[in-house]
Every structure is written in structure tokens, then in C-alpha cells.
Design an enzyme around this catalytic site. Sequence first.
Site, PDB file in Angstrom:
ATOM      1  N   CYS A 254      45.785  41.578  34.095  1.00 54.21           N
ATOM      2  CA  CYS A 254      44.918  42.561  34.689  1.00 54.21           C
ATOM      3  C   CYS A 254      44.416  43.688  33.757  1.00 54.21           C
ATOM      4  CB  CYS A 254      45.702  43.270  35.920  1.00 54.21           C
ATOM      5  SG  CYS A 254      44.673  44.375  36.910  1.00 54.21           S
ATOM      6  N   ASP A 409      42.252  36.080  44.327  1.00 54.90           N
ATOM      7  CA  ASP A 409      42.401  37.526  43.900  1.00 54.90           C
ATOM      8  C   ASP A 409      41.388  38.535  44.367  1.00 54.90           C
ATOM      9  OD1 ASP A 409      42.853  39.627  42.133  1.00 54.90           O
ATOM     10  OD2 ASP A 409      43.256  38.261  40.293  1.00 54.90           O
ATOM     11  N   HIS A 438      46.288  38.076  43.249  1.00 57.07           N
ATOM     12  CA  HIS A 438      46.548  38.711  42.115  1.00 57.07           C
ATOM     13  C   HIS A 438      47.907  38.513  41.890  1.00 57.07           C
ATOM     14  CE1 HIS A 438      45.014  41.362  39.037  1.00 57.07           C
ATOM     15  NE2 HIS A 438      46.205  42.046  39.163  1.00 57.07           N
TER      16      HIS A 438
END
Length: 466
Positions: A254, A409, A438
Site C-alpha cells: 500500500c 481493492d 485490499h
Amino acid sequence: MNQPIDESNATDRTWPPLVECWTQAVKHAAENAHQLQRASHPNADPKTHRRQWFDLWGQATESYLRSSDFLKLLKRHIDTLIAAKLAGDFDPADARAKGKTLSDDVRALSMSFGQLFPETKALPNRIHTGDACAATPDAPGNASKWATSFEVVYEETPLKLLHFKPRHARFAEPVLICFALVNRPYILDLKANRSVVRRLLDRGFDVYVIDWGSPDESDSALRLEDYVCSMLNNAVDFVCQRSRTPRLSLLGYCMGGTMSTLYAALHPERIGNLILMAAPIEFDGEDGLLNLWARPETFDVDGLIDAFGNCPGEFLQFVFQLMKPVQNFAEKQLSFMENANDAEFLDDFTTIERWSSDTIPIAGETFRDFVSMLYQEDRLVNNQMVLAGETIRLAAITCPILLLVAQRDHLVPPESTLAIKERVSSQDVTSLSIEAGHIGLAVGSQAQRNLWPLAAEWIASHSTKR
């Protein structure tokens, strides 16, 4: 200067306008979903019927979250919060005592779903709010929260570098994991059967994980360049010296993937392989709600940081919860009820809830940099990003790259990560994708069963055997 809602007490009135408008919008979306679902599937199996209704409800609700009406409401909500803080009417300790925190905002939103879906009212409040899963006081390296033992081998306040040693090290280059500054990194080693760390150890890699810690008021001046050009650089140097290797494999998740990309562009000679998990690279798209909500006309990042110093962890959790409201406030709770007698499900559920509620702030100036330079100006892909006086050029990256994306996601659309392909000089770029969200990219059963064995094998094939 941002003006508060015209109420006698801005602190007391910060939350209700959003909740009230939200409840009406959700009710309208639910009614539309019911009508569409009945018309299309009048004789569906009850569980199929409910799944289809959730899907339609989610689509209708997301349409509202993208609407100009909601964007105006969100701006009003945040501006009022900023104004209350600047006026001295918002004291976090006092607000918490009076039940006026953002956690209560989440609770109120959850209750609005309960009114529309009565079955969820029977659930304990802890499932709605995460209260029973609240963070425990920090142990060294959060040791009790990790499934695998480790040692802290390097510290640079607030950073700790954790070393996970394999039973048999097979490769010269270790894997250094750069997690996001949001939440805690133990999601990568949540349980023995849901652990990215374990999959890498099983393949024979020395694994190091950066725990960025929880910044306090004294850390508010830390900038993105301090994290990337100083702390991350020092961690890379330490791991390479300790491993007696000139380069390593850098894995970023991320926001940590974005930071890893920035570092790889500045120091391509130190990175043997770059592995990016759901890493936002291009920020100009509209597929992700964050890209839409973070626009300067909606989100006054300067006002938030000027008022609060650091970006509050509660604020971030509130935003993340709001992005998938049907899933977070209704579908998840119903799933909990349906599996109440499944011990393994409950253990997975509560473990993940505990992690998601373990929120931490982000150093204020770093948050300002990340939002303004990336979300609002998309500088990285345009060669306009400058850290510590150096321009970041993605074309400087030449190492093999592995891109790991999740098709569902909601935080980082796959296209944002995949945008790096056409901008680097690497001749070896591989992408792997799974049908997951995610967090599922790390802890999901499909990811653990199908994705990570392939990812570990890719890293192994691009590493030097001992």
C-alpha cells in the site's frame, strides 16, 4: 479559514449532520435495491436473494458516496471538525469522555444500517465499533500480536526493524518489507496460516519488517523525505551490511509500496527486486473513492494538519469504514451471526477486527506531503516529485519488478499499481492478480493458497542462492 456549521456548540454538532443525511441516503439506496432485486429475482434462494440485495445496495450506496451532494457534506463535516479544533472547542480527551469521538460517528452510521436490517441489532456492540478489539498497550515490537517470533535488530525512533529468521536460509539477498504508515504491520503475520512472513520464511528467505511505530506530537514535523531518504535508507543500509550483500529485495505494501518505489528510484543500485503489493502509483484516476474524496476542493489537508498536528488515527479509520459501508456495517455483521458456531471463522474474524481497530496517527507533515503531492497533484508519474532536493524519476528503476494486485481493492485500484509498468526502465515486470480485496491480498485464503507461493517463487528465481 474554515467556518463551522452555524450551531451554538460546534463540538456537539460536528457529527449529527453527516449521520442524519447519511441515514436518509442509505435508506433510499436500500429501498431502491429491494425494488430492483425483487423485480429481477422473485423466487431466489434466501441466501442468494440476500447476496444480490447486498450487491445492489452497495452499488446504490457507492453512487451516493460519489455524488456532489455527499462531497459537499463530507467537506462540511471535515471543515467543521477543523474549525472546532482551531477554536479550542474540540479536546480529544474531553470529546472522548462525552462520547463525541469519530468512533461514535462510526457507531451512529452502523446503527443507521441496523435500522434498515434489523437482524444486525442482535449483534454485540463490539462487532459494530471494534471496542472489544481495541489496541492493547505497545509491547516491544508489538510482539504479542505477531504469529511468528522475531528480534528487534535496529531502532531509530519511532522506527523498529524486526528480523524473522528462516529455519534454513537459502538466498543471499534478504527481503525487507516496508509497510504503510497507516495501521500496524502485523497484518503480514496475523496467524500462522495467514502470514506473508511465514510464506517467505518457508521459501528460505531472511525477512525483515519495518515497524514505523506510532508518531506522537514531537514527530509531527517529520516529512515524507525523512521517512524515505533517511529512515528507510538507514534500514536498507543496516540490512545489507548485516546480510553482507550489496542489495536486497524490497517489498512494499500500500502506502509502503509507494515509499518503496520512491526509494528504488533514488537508489536503484541497492534494490535487487522490487515487489509492490497494492501500491498506489498513479493517483489521477476516479475508480477509487480516496482519489475523489482527497481532491483539494473537498479535503483541506492543510487545514486538518494545521489544526491537529498529526493526522488522527480515528479520522483515518472513519474514512476507511465509510468507503465500504454495506460491507462494514451490515454484511460483515450478518456473516458473523451466520457463523457464530464456527470457531475458526470467529477466530479469524476477531483477529482481523482487532488489527483494523488498532489505529495509529500519521506524522502531520508526512500526511500533508503524501496527500498534496500525490493524491492532489499526482506528481510521481509526471516526474515532478522532489524529495530532499532530488527529482524522483521512475525511469531510473531498472530492477525486476513484481506487481501484486487485488481485483476488488477499494483502496488502491489495480490500474493505479499497474501504471508503473510503462514508466520504469525494468525489462522484467511481472504482475499477479487475485479476486480479493485490499486486506485479502495479505490474509485471504486464496492469497495464501495461490498467490504467495507464486510470489515467493518469483522472488526466489530472481535471487542468488547461497
